[in-house]
Motif scaffolding. Structure first.
Motif, PDB file in Angstrom:
ATOM      1  N   ASP A  29       0.813  -1.220   0.000  1.00  0.00           N
ATOM      2  CA  ASP A  29       0.000   0.000   0.000  1.00  0.00           C
ATOM      3  C   ASP A  29       0.843   1.264   0.000  1.00  0.00           C
ATOM      4  OD1 ASP A  29      -2.362  -1.437  -0.038  1.00  0.00           O
ATOM      5  OD2 ASP A  29      -2.523  -1.500   2.151  1.00  0.00           O
ATOM      6  N   GLY A  30       2.028   1.187   0.526  1.00  0.00           N
ATOM      7  CA  GLY A  30       2.847   2.393   0.639  1.00  0.00           C
ATOM      8  C   GLY A  30       3.840   2.591  -0.482  1.00  0.00           C
ATOM      9  N   SER A  31       3.862   1.693  -1.427  1.00  0.00           N
ATOM     10  CA  SER A  31       4.858   1.784  -2.492  1.00  0.00           C
ATOM     11  C   SER A  31       4.302   1.228  -3.797  1.00  0.00           C
ATOM     12  CB  SER A  31       6.131   1.014  -2.101  1.00  0.00           C
ATOM     13  OG  SER A  31       6.987   0.839  -3.205  1.00  0.00           O
ATOM     14  N   ARG A  32       4.348   2.032  -4.840  1.00  0.00           N
ATOM     15  CA  ARG A  32       3.865   1.560  -6.137  1.00  0.00           C
ATOM     16  C   ARG A  32       4.758   0.457  -6.679  1.00  0.00           C
ATOM     17  NH1 ARG A  32       1.332   5.505 -10.681  1.00  0.00           N
ATOM     18  NH2 ARG A  32       0.417   3.877 -12.005  1.00  0.00           N
ATOM     19  N   GLU A  33       6.058   0.581  -6.409  1.00  0.00           N
ATOM     20  CA  GLU A  33       7.000  -0.442  -6.882  1.00  0.00           C
ATOM     21  C   GLU A  33       6.741  -1.775  -6.206  1.00  0.00           C
ATOM     22  OE1 GLU A  33       8.547   3.486  -7.752  1.00  0.00           O
ATOM     23  OE2 GLU A  33       7.896   2.583  -5.870  1.00  0.00           O
ATOM     24  N   MET A  34       6.513  -1.755  -4.874  1.00  0.00           N
ATOM     25  CA  MET A  34       6.257  -2.995  -4.157  1.00  0.00           C
ATOM     26  C   MET A  34       4.917  -3.595  -4.554  1.00  0.00           C
ATOM     27  SD  MET A  34       8.965  -3.497  -2.507  1.00  0.00           S
ATOM     28  CE  MET A  34       8.405  -4.935  -1.631  1.00  0.00           C
ATOM     29  N   SER A  35       3.929  -2.733  -4.771  1.00  0.00           N
ATOM     30  CA  SER A  35       2.616  -3.208  -5.213  1.00  0.00           C
ATOM     31  C   SER A  35       2.708  -3.875  -6.579  1.00  0.00           C
ATOM     32  CB  SER A  35       1.637  -2.033  -5.270  1.00  0.00           C
ATOM     33  OG  SER A  35       0.381  -2.453  -5.769  1.00  0.00           O
ATOM     34  N   THR A  36       3.502  -3.284  -7.461  1.00  0.00           N
ATOM     35  CA  THR A  36       3.688  -3.848  -8.801  1.00  0.00           C
ATOM     36  C   THR A  36       4.390  -5.200  -8.725  1.00  0.00           C
ATOM     37  OG1 THR A  36       3.826  -1.646  -9.790  1.00  0.00           O
ATOM     38  CG2 THR A  36       4.719  -3.472 -11.074  1.00  0.00           C
ATOM     39  N   LEU A  37       5.453  -5.269  -7.925  1.00  0.00           N
ATOM     40  CA  LEU A  37       6.189  -6.522  -7.791  1.00  0.00           C
ATOM     41  C   LEU A  37       5.308  -7.613  -7.195  1.00  0.00           C
ATOM     42  CD1 LEU A  37       8.805  -8.167  -7.912  1.00  0.00           C
ATOM     43  CD2 LEU A  37       9.417  -7.240  -5.673  1.00  0.00           C
ATOM     44  N   TYR A  38       4.535  -7.246  -6.190  1.00  0.00           N
ATOM     45  CA  TYR A  38       3.632  -8.201  -5.546  1.00  0.00           C
ATOM     46  C   TYR A  38       2.626  -8.767  -6.556  1.00  0.00           C
ATOM     47  CZ  TYR A  38      -0.084  -9.834  -2.374  1.00  0.00           C
ATOM     48  OH  TYR A  38      -1.033 -10.581  -1.735  1.00  0.00           O
ATOM     49  N   SER A  39       1.989  -7.899  -7.312  1.00  0.00           N
ATOM     50  CA  SER A  39       1.013  -8.355  -8.307  1.00  0.00           C
ATOM     51  C   SER A  39       1.692  -9.152  -9.415  1.00  0.00           C
ATOM     52  CB  SER A  39       0.284  -7.146  -8.908  1.00  0.00           C
ATOM     53  OG  SER A  39      -0.489  -6.490  -7.935  1.00  0.00           O
ATOM     54  N   TRP A  40       2.877  -8.730  -9.818  1.00  0.00           N
ATOM     55  CA  TRP A  40       3.634  -9.440 -10.858  1.00  0.00           C
ATOM     56  C   TRP A  40       3.920 -10.878 -10.421  1.00  0.00           C
ATOM     57  CZ3 TRP A  40       8.713 -11.433 -11.222  1.00  0.00           C
ATOM     58  CH2 TRP A  40       9.164 -11.686 -12.514  1.00  0.00           C
ATOM     59  N   ILE A  41       4.356 -11.050  -9.175  1.00  0.00           N
ATOM     60  CA  ILE A  41       4.623 -12.394  -8.644  1.00  0.00           C
ATOM     61  C   ILE A  41       3.342 -13.227  -8.649  1.00  0.00           C
ATOM     62  CG2 ILE A  41       5.200 -13.670  -6.529  1.00  0.00           C
ATOM     63  CD1 ILE A  41       7.204 -11.433  -5.888  1.00  0.00           C
ATOM     64  N   TYR A  42       2.229 -12.596  -8.276  1.00  0.00           N
ATOM     65  CA  TYR A  42       0.975 -13.338  -8.165  1.00  0.00           C
ATOM     66  C   TYR A  42       0.352 -13.684  -9.513  1.00  0.00           C
ATOM     67  CZ  TYR A  42       0.383 -13.601  -3.153  1.00  0.00           C
ATOM     68  OH  TYR A  42       0.524 -13.942  -1.831  1.00  0.00           O
ATOM     69  N   THR A  43       0.859 -13.113 -10.602  1.00  0.00           N
ATOM     70  CA  THR A  43       0.361 -13.521 -11.914  1.00  0.00           C
ATOM     71  C   THR A  43       0.785 -14.932 -12.271  1.00  0.00           C
ATOM     72  OG1 THR A  43       2.283 -12.589 -13.085  1.00  0.00           O
ATOM     73  CG2 THR A  43       0.344 -11.154 -12.807  1.00  0.00           C
ATOM     74  N   PHE A  44       1.860 -15.434 -11.627  1.00  0.00           N
ATOM     75  CA  PHE A  44       2.373 -16.736 -12.057  1.00  0.00           C
ATOM     76  C   PHE A  44       2.663 -17.728 -10.945  1.00  0.00           C
ATOM     77  CE2 PHE A  44       6.237 -14.252 -11.255  1.00  0.00           C
ATOM     78  CZ  PHE A  44       7.039 -15.160 -10.577  1.00  0.00           C
ATOM     79  N   HIS A  45       2.960 -17.298  -9.730  1.00  0.00           N
ATOM     80  CA  HIS A  45       3.535 -18.265  -8.784  1.00  0.00           C
ATOM     81  C   HIS A  45       2.565 -19.378  -8.392  1.00  0.00           C
ATOM     82  CE1 HIS A  45       1.392 -16.311  -5.642  1.00  0.00           C
ATOM     83  NE2 HIS A  45       2.227 -16.508  -4.646  1.00  0.00           N
ATOM     84  N   MET A  46       1.302 -19.054  -8.090  1.00  0.00           N
ATOM     85  CA  MET A  46       0.361 -20.125  -7.764  1.00  0.00           C
ATOM     86  C   MET A  46      -0.133 -20.868  -9.009  1.00  0.00           C
ATOM     87  SD  MET A  46       0.495 -20.569  -4.646  1.00  0.00           S
ATOM     88  CE  MET A  46      -0.651 -21.950  -4.676  1.00  0.00           C
ATOM     89  N   PRO A  47      -0.451 -20.181 -10.125  1.00  0.00           N
ATOM     90  CA  PRO A  47      -0.806 -20.938 -11.336  1.00  0.00           C
ATOM     91  C   PRO A  47       0.269 -21.936 -11.749  1.00  0.00           C
ATOM     92  CG  PRO A  47      -1.437 -18.662 -11.615  1.00  0.00           C
ATOM     93  CD  PRO A  47      -0.682 -18.730 -10.312  1.00  0.00           C
ATOM     94  N   ALA A  48       1.537 -21.535 -11.649  1.00  0.00           N
ATOM     95  CA  ALA A  48       2.629 -22.450 -12.022  1.00  0.00           C
ATOM     96  C   ALA A  48       2.728 -23.603 -11.036  1.00  0.00           C
ATOM     97  CB  ALA A  48       3.951 -21.685 -12.084  1.00  0.00           C
ATOM     98  N   PHE A  49       2.587 -23.311  -9.754  1.00  0.00           N
ATOM     99  CA  PHE A  49       2.641 -24.354  -8.733  1.00  0.00           C
ATOM    100  C   PHE A  49       1.501 -25.353  -8.931  1.00  0.00           C
ATOM    101  CE2 PHE A  49       4.450 -26.132  -5.124  1.00  0.00           C
ATOM    102  CZ  PHE A  49       5.382 -25.295  -4.539  1.00  0.00           C
ATOM    103  N   ILE A  50       0.332 -24.826  -9.249  1.00  0.00           N
ATOM    104  CA  ILE A  50      -0.832 -25.687  -9.459  1.00  0.00           C
ATOM    105  C   ILE A  50      -0.665 -26.526 -10.716  1.00  0.00           C
ATOM    106  CG2 ILE A  50      -3.320 -25.649  -9.970  1.00  0.00           C
ATOM    107  CD1 ILE A  50      -3.348 -23.057  -8.153  1.00  0.00           C
ATOM    108  N   LEU A  51      -0.099 -25.930 -11.755  1.00  0.00           N
ATOM    109  CA  LEU A  51       0.180 -26.685 -12.976  1.00  0.00           C
ATOM    110  C   LEU A  51       1.125 -27.846 -12.680  1.00  0.00           C
ATOM    111  CD1 LEU A  51       0.669 -25.375 -16.516  1.00  0.00           C
ATOM    112  CD2 LEU A  51       2.462 -26.827 -15.588  1.00  0.00           C
ATOM    113  N   MET A  52       2.150 -27.599 -11.875  1.00  0.00           N
ATOM    114  CA  MET A  52       3.085 -28.662 -11.484  1.00  0.00           C
ATOM    115  C   MET A  52       2.363 -29.762 -10.712  1.00  0.00           C
ATOM    116  SD  MET A  52       6.222 -28.207 -12.459  1.00  0.00           S
ATOM    117  CE  MET A  52       7.050 -26.903 -13.366  1.00  0.00           C
ATOM    118  N   SER A  53       1.457 -29.370  -9.833  1.00  0.00           N
ATOM    119  CA  SER A  53       0.701 -30.359  -9.064  1.00  0.00           C
ATOM    120  C   SER A  53      -0.131 -31.235  -9.990  1.00  0.00           C
ATOM    121  CB  SER A  53      -0.208 -29.653  -8.058  1.00  0.00           C
ATOM    122  OG  SER A  53       0.534 -28.875  -7.143  1.00  0.00           O
ATOM    123  N   GLY A  54      -0.719 -30.635 -11.006  1.00  0.00           N
ATOM    124  CA  GLY A  54      -1.498 -31.396 -11.964  1.00  0.00           C
ATOM    125  C   GLY A  54      -0.645 -32.341 -12.781  1.00  0.00           C
ATOM    126  N   PHE A  55       0.557 -31.920 -13.106  1.00  0.00           N
ATOM    127  CA  PHE A  55       1.460 -32.758 -13.903  1.00  0.00           C
ATOM    128  C   PHE A  55       1.781 -34.063 -13.187  1.00  0.00           C
ATOM    129  CE2 PHE A  55       5.750 -34.120 -15.146  1.00  0.00           C
ATOM    130  CZ  PHE A  55       5.596 -34.235 -16.519  1.00  0.00           C
TER     131      PHE A  55
END
Length: 328
Positions: A29-55
């Motif tokens: 909330d206090g940093s646009r850079e941190m907010s961007t990084l947080y959202s960027w990480i969340y675009t892939f980290h759980m979808p990729a983990f879930i894809l691995m689980s399915g594999f």
């Protein structure tokens, strides 16, 4: 059969991003850079983990298979639901009183993983493209129902299920196509473009990436399906882009890929304490790098043999590591 180092390397990298994403969440909330990084990480980290689980899913569907899933997923879920409730009470965190089927924090993954294995019994019988298309359609429709949310992890179960299904249908040969040089080059452009887009996007709600709320709750009751479709597309290309850069070689830390469940279940005790006690601040690059180093340290600590030996009876329902250490 020898484990493919690529998959273990991927799981280690992804679990680091899980821990690091949770570590930096209080500062978005206090940093646009941190907010961007947080959202960027969340675009892939759980979808990729879930894809691995399915594999790695078997999807047998018989009685013994279901019983094994209950032991591996539901029993640890119930145990940690109680443990986290008690821990939250001790550290003075609000919301510690919750019913058994409203998962505490990251425990939703265990409940959803159990559900995905059950759903697989029916979806694997369909042609892959049709099966995935139906799962995507359900994921898009489900957001229009405000009653489907955090309880039983239903919203995340349906929204993330397409990634689990894609992982199940993928072959190792197909995944290894991601290592082609052209894919790696394109992935750099994609990852950079997504980061810049999130940075300049006005008031982006990270709830779209968490998949636990309805479209109405996210402020887009009418066109939420279109927004989620864009999120699906972004997540898919980000998963491809990140996996393209996972190394195939075997390293000393590769073995930790078989222990990521321990990190996932246990790192919350540290993260929640850090948040409740307001331990950290980010006032510069050194603070940011310090949190990254701490996140990496937690990954190594929580996947170490002593931790495995201590928690194996709780997480896996056996004590083979303790018995082995006692014999020696």
């Amino acid at each position: 059969m020898e484990r493919n180092a690529f998959f273990d390397n991927a799981k280690v990298v992804l679990i680091f991003f899980v821990v690091f994403g949770h570590m930096i969440q209080p500062f978005v909330d206090g940093s646009r850079e941190m907010s961007t990084l947080y959202s960027w990480i969340y675009t892939f980290h759980m979808p990729a983990f879930i894809l691995m689980s399915g594999f790695f899913a078997k999807g047998a569907g018989n009685f013994s298979y279901i019983i094994n899933l209950v032991k591996k997923l539901l029993v640890p879920y119930l145990i940690f639901q109680v443990l986290y409730s008690g821990y939250y009470f001790l550290i003075g965190k609000s919301g510690w009183q919750t019913d058994l089927f409203s998962p505490h924090w990251a425990l939703w993954f265990l409940f959803s993983l159990f559900s995905w294995h059950l759903l697989l019994y029916w979806f694997k019988k369909l042609p892959p493209l049709l099966s995935i298309a139906i799962a995507l359609q359900i994921g898009l429709i489900i957001g229009y129902f405000g009653e489907i949310g955090h309880t039983f992890s239903l919203s995340r179960t349906f929204v993330f299920f397409p990634f689990f299904l894609i992982g199940y249908f993928l072959t190792e040969k197909q995944i290894m196509l991601l290592k082609h040089k052209s894919v790696k080059i394109a992935s750099l452009v994609i990852m950079s473009a997504v980061f810049v887009s999130i940075y300049f996007m006005p008031e982006f709600n990270s709830g779209w990436l968490l998949a636990s709320k309805s479209y109405g709750d996210l402020g887009m009751a009418e066109y939420g399906g279109l927004a989620r479709l864009l999120v699906y597309i972004t997540a898919a290309i980000m998963v491809v882009s990140v996996l393209a850069w996972i190394p195939k070689a075997h390293y000393n830390w590769t073995k930790l890929g078989a222990r990521t469940l321990y990190v996932y279940l246990l790192h919350g005790f540290f993260i929640q304490y850090f948040r409740q006690a307001d331990v950290f601040q980010i006032n510069g690059l050194h603070d940011f790098l310090g949190l990254a180093a701490l996140s990496l340290g937690l990954v190594f600590l929580l996947s170490s043999r002593p931790i495995l030996g201590l928690w194996q009876p709780v997480i896996e329902g056996k004590a083979s590591i303790l018995k082995q250490n006692l014999k020696t």
